[in-house]
Design a protein around this motif. Structure first.
Motif, PDB file in Angstrom:
ATOM      1  N   GLU A  83     -29.740  43.848  44.285  1.00  0.00           N
ATOM      2  CA  GLU A  83     -29.888  44.667  43.129  1.00  0.00           C
ATOM      3  C   GLU A  83     -30.626  45.861  43.403  1.00  0.00           C
ATOM      4  O   GLU A  83     -31.386  46.076  44.413  1.00  0.00           O
ATOM      5  N   THR A  84     -30.560  46.842  42.327  1.00  0.00           N
ATOM      6  CA  THR A  84     -31.306  48.048  42.743  1.00  0.00           C
ATOM      7  C   THR A  84     -32.526  47.937  42.797  1.00  0.00           C
ATOM      8  O   THR A  84     -33.315  47.065  42.008  1.00  0.00           O
ATOM      9  N   GLY A  85     -33.219  48.521  43.896  1.00  0.00           N
ATOM     10  CA  GLY A  85     -34.548  48.414  44.013  1.00  0.00           C
ATOM     11  C   GLY A  85     -35.158  47.394  45.115  1.00  0.00           C
ATOM     12  O   GLY A  85     -36.305  47.081  45.288  1.00  0.00           O
ATOM     13  N   THR A  86     -34.115  46.484  45.533  1.00  0.00           N
ATOM     14  CA  THR A  86     -34.514  45.465  46.491  1.00  0.00           C
ATOM     15  C   THR A  86     -34.826  45.896  47.658  1.00  0.00           C
ATOM     16  O   THR A  86     -35.398  45.424  48.752  1.00  0.00           O
ATOM     17  N   THR A 123     -31.249  50.351  50.858  1.00  0.00           N
ATOM     18  CA  THR A 123     -31.186  51.423  51.686  1.00  0.00           C
ATOM     19  C   THR A 123     -32.168  51.425  52.743  1.00  0.00           C
ATOM     20  O   THR A 123     -32.186  52.227  53.946  1.00  0.00           O
ATOM     21  N   MET A 124     -33.170  50.463  52.726  1.00  0.00           N
ATOM     22  CA  MET A 124     -34.101  50.687  53.795  1.00  0.00           C
ATOM     23  C   MET A 124     -33.551  50.275  55.102  1.00  0.00           C
ATOM     24  O   MET A 124     -34.099  50.532  56.103  1.00  0.00           O
ATOM     25  N   GLU A 182     -23.313  53.390  50.525  1.00  0.00           N
ATOM     26  CA  GLU A 182     -23.104  53.790  49.119  1.00  0.00           C
ATOM     27  C   GLU A 182     -22.120  55.008  48.792  1.00  0.00           C
ATOM     28  O   GLU A 182     -22.391  55.661  48.234  1.00  0.00           O
ATOM     29  N   ILE A 183     -21.232  55.042  49.874  1.00  0.00           N
ATOM     30  CA  ILE A 183     -20.123  56.278  49.835  1.00  0.00           C
ATOM     31  C   ILE A 183     -19.132  55.976  48.745  1.00  0.00           C
ATOM     32  O   ILE A 183     -18.466  56.755  48.373  1.00  0.00           O
ATOM     33  N   ASP A 184     -19.222  54.694  48.085  1.00  0.00           N
ATOM     34  CA  ASP A 184     -18.310  54.484  46.982  1.00  0.00           C
ATOM     35  C   ASP A 184     -18.917  54.632  45.687  1.00  0.00           C
ATOM     36  O   ASP A 184     -18.405  54.411  44.674  1.00  0.00           O
ATOM     37  N   ALA A 185     -19.920  55.525  45.815  1.00  0.00           N
ATOM     38  CA  ALA A 185     -20.640  55.801  44.397  1.00  0.00           C
ATOM     39  C   ALA A 185     -19.547  56.767  43.669  1.00  0.00           C
ATOM     40  O   ALA A 185     -18.893  57.485  44.111  1.00  0.00           O
ATOM     41  N   GLY A 186     -19.432  56.315  42.314  1.00  0.00           N
ATOM     42  CA  GLY A 186     -18.779  56.955  41.445  1.00  0.00           C
ATOM     43  C   GLY A 186     -17.411  56.612  41.491  1.00  0.00           C
ATOM     44  O   GLY A 186     -16.429  57.345  41.018  1.00  0.00           O
ATOM     45  N   VAL A 232     -23.332  49.447  52.811  1.00  0.00           N
ATOM     46  CA  VAL A 232     -24.290  49.112  51.736  1.00  0.00           C
ATOM     47  C   VAL A 232     -23.272  49.473  50.463  1.00  0.00           C
ATOM     48  O   VAL A 232     -22.947  50.841  50.213  1.00  0.00           O
ATOM     49  N   THR A 233     -23.081  48.587  49.364  1.00  0.00           N
ATOM     50  CA  THR A 233     -22.267  48.946  48.439  1.00  0.00           C
ATOM     51  C   THR A 233     -22.744  47.983  47.139  1.00  0.00           C
ATOM     52  O   THR A 233     -23.459  47.183  47.127  1.00  0.00           O
TER      53      THR A 233
END
Length: 598
Positions: A30-33, A36-37, A492-496, A521-522
């Motif tokens: 989930e977002t915020g977990t 990205t750290m 997250e290079i698959d953003a968008g 990271v996706t």
């Protein structure tokens, strides 16, 4: 290859350990977990700047530790890693792996460790440079920079040796050119300096000082200044040792020290007592010393000049030396050192027409060599530009961009009028000989073939940039045949991106993972389904801390269902997720068949 990472008190992660294997590993959550750290931790291990704001609230410091296996590295990378470890004194672990660590305190101070040794963060950067490649959304922006585009073409063309040769020649040429320019601009000043040095060296040579001569002169002058006093002292000492007899002064007969000691020795020596005989031996030693002193006093007296005329000569010599020590150094040894340095400096100040002409010839010769190296480097870039463009265009077609066109343009950079690194090649206009050659490289792109191709920075959306970067990485990986020792991380290079394009990105990442360790990271289930290992970052406690877990098949189905539509507990969501996972894993099991798809 990265085999393990341990994170403590970094962002949302209180304490977590993640293990990585070969192939494709995805991190979801989930977002915020704190997904990205993990990437932030890898950036720290790569020597990136430490940010104290990343330290978890309530903790004194954040710590990241990574373990790298180095058995599968190519020869050049393995040699470089060994050199870095030797330079810092780092050791490998029992299994041959290397442990790296980075800590960041709340006050902003950072410590880095490599192989158990404390090292600068730059050493970590050098160590991981050939082992770890990080790509995030910021890297998409960097891809718009001309230097990044030139670097990508150079990697594809394999110009490493040619670029190194060019840079070495360029450095030599610029040094020679600066030397020539300085000599011409400062010819009068340098000539005056040369004259001053020459005059000083001639003055020193005329006096011809010897090492330690000033100290020796001071001693001699002091002795000559007290000549009468010295004579009286020596004569008195000799008289005391030798005594007087009737011939010297019948009225005052004084026995010599030697005769008195001789009598005392004879008196003791005749006694039948060991102690007295030992004392007699000591008196014998004293007699020997007195005899030696008497002889040396005679030699000293004989060496003294008959008159003080030598004093004037030595005073005059001392005055000559003082003319040098006032100008050049505190003593004659310093004057001689100054003369040696001045001679070396004078040798470099030749501004004669012959010397300038020779420097000009050398500079021109180096310019010709730099020009040849620059043309050879440029030819390689031109030769491979079309191949890179064609390969990336084909790769984009496989990423659901069948109408896209990617181009690579290589052009020479014109030199400004006052450019100190200007080169004239083949009678053309002067070009700038920069640190990376004479070329600028520009990537062009259009999403619809037949329309005008514009620079990538002006023509690609965020989602298109993601696919362009992935396509370039796949092409470069294929062209460079890198070993399994290289780890590529995509944040997250698959953003968008979504739909069929997301499936194609998953396929490409899986293909890239055949020759690399790939960590992604996706947020896209279509990408996560292609993973060999699926890790998830989840909130583990009331304090907001997160942990990293490796998912089994059933857990993967539930996580993919959540990613699809937040329907992790529904039968329909799980069915859709199970079908997606089955299809992707079937393609992975039959890669040749999958690679022929669009």
């Amino acid at each position: 290859m990265l085999t393990e990472i341990t994170i403590a008190s970094l962002g949302a992660i209180s304490a977590a350990t993640a293990e990585f294997g070969r192939g494709l590993t995805v991190l979801t959550g989930e977002t915020g977990t704190g997904k990205t750290m993990v990437v932030t931790g890898l950036h720290l291990l790569g020597g990136a700047r430490a940010d104290a704001n990343r330290v978890r609230s309530g903790a004194d410091r954040a710590v990241v530790e990574g373990r790298f296996a180095t058995a599968d590295l190519d020869e050049r990378t393995a040699r470089r890693v060994a050199e870095i470890l030797d330079a810092c004194g780092g050791d490998r672990d029992e299994d041959g792996s290397v442990i790296t660590s980075r800590s960041v305190s709340r006050d902003g101070r950072s410590r880095a460790y490599l192989g158990g040794r404390s090292v600068p963060a730059k050493s970590l950067s050098g160590f991981t440079a050939g082992l770890l490649t990080l790509h995030g959304q910021n890297d998409q922006l960097r891809l718009m920079r001309p230097e990044e585009q030139r670097g990508a073409l150079d990697r594809y063309a394999g110009v490493g040796d040619e670029l190194e040769t060019y840079r070495k020649l360029r450095d030599r040429w610029l040094t020679a050119r600066r030397d020539l320019t300085e000599r011409r601009l400062r010819a009068r000043e340098l000539a005056q300096e040369a004259d001053r040095l020459q005059f000083a060296l001639e003055e020193i040579a005329a006096v011809d000082p010897q090492p330690g001569e000033d100290d020796a002169l001071t001693t001699d002058i002091r002795r000559l200044s007290e000549l009468d006093t010295l004579r009286e002292a020596v004569a008195g000492a000799r008289a005391a040792l030798a005594g007087t007899d009737e011939a010297d002064d019948p009225a005052a007969v004084t026995p010599s020290v030697s005769s008195l000691l001789g009598r005392a020795r004879a008196a003791l020596d005749g006694a039948d007592d060991r102690t007295l005989r030992d004392l007699a031996d000591q008196l014998g030693g004293a007699l020997t010393v007195i005899a030696d002193v008497s002889t040396e006093l005679g030699d000293y007296l004989g060496a003294l000049p008959d008159d003080a005329s030598a004093l004037d000569t030595k005073l005059a010599r001392q005055a000559e030396l003082r003319t040098l020590t006032r100008k050049y150094a505190a003593n004659t040894d310093g004057v001689l050192d100054w003369a040696r340095e001045a001679g070396d400096r004078l040798a470099t100040l030749d501004v004669s027409e012959e010397t300038l002409a020779e420097l000009q010839r050398r500079t021109d010769d180096l310019a010709a060599q730099v020009g040849q190296a620059a043309l050879a480097l440029s030819a390689l870039r031109h030769r491979h530009a079309a191949g890179l463009a064609e390969a990336v265009t084909a790769e984009l077609a496989g990423l659901a961009m069948a109408d896209a066109e990617f181009t690579v343009a290589v052009t020479a950079v014109a030199a400004a009028d006052d450019d100190p690194a200007a080169l004239t090649l083949d009678s053309a206009e002067p070009v700038r000989a920069g640190a990376d050659g004479i070329d600028q490289v520009e990537f062009g792109f259009t999403a619809h073939r037949g329309t005008t191709v514009l620079p990538l920075a002006k023509s690609a959306s965020g989602g298109e940039l993601s696919r362009v970067m992935l396509a370039i990485e796949v092409v470069l990986a294929t062209a460079m045949h890198r070993s399994h020792g290289t780890t590529m991380v995509f944040d997250e290079i698959d953003a968008g991106v979504g739909g069929r394009a997301a499936v194609q990105i998953g396929r490409r990442l899986a293909r890239l993972a055949r020759t690399h360790q790939v960590i992604v990271v996706t947020h896209l289930p279509q990408v996560a389904a292609y993973a060999d290992v699926h890790l998830t970052v989840t909130a583990a406690g009331d304090d907001g801390a997160s942990e990293v877990c490796c998912l089994d098949t059933d857990q993967r189905v539930a996580e993919l269902a959540r990613m699809l539509a937040g329907l992790g507990e529904s039968d329909s969501g799980r069915a859709h997720a199970r079908e997606l996972l089955s299809t992707a894993q079937t393609e992975i099991a039959a890669p040749d068949a999958a690679s022929t798809g669009p």
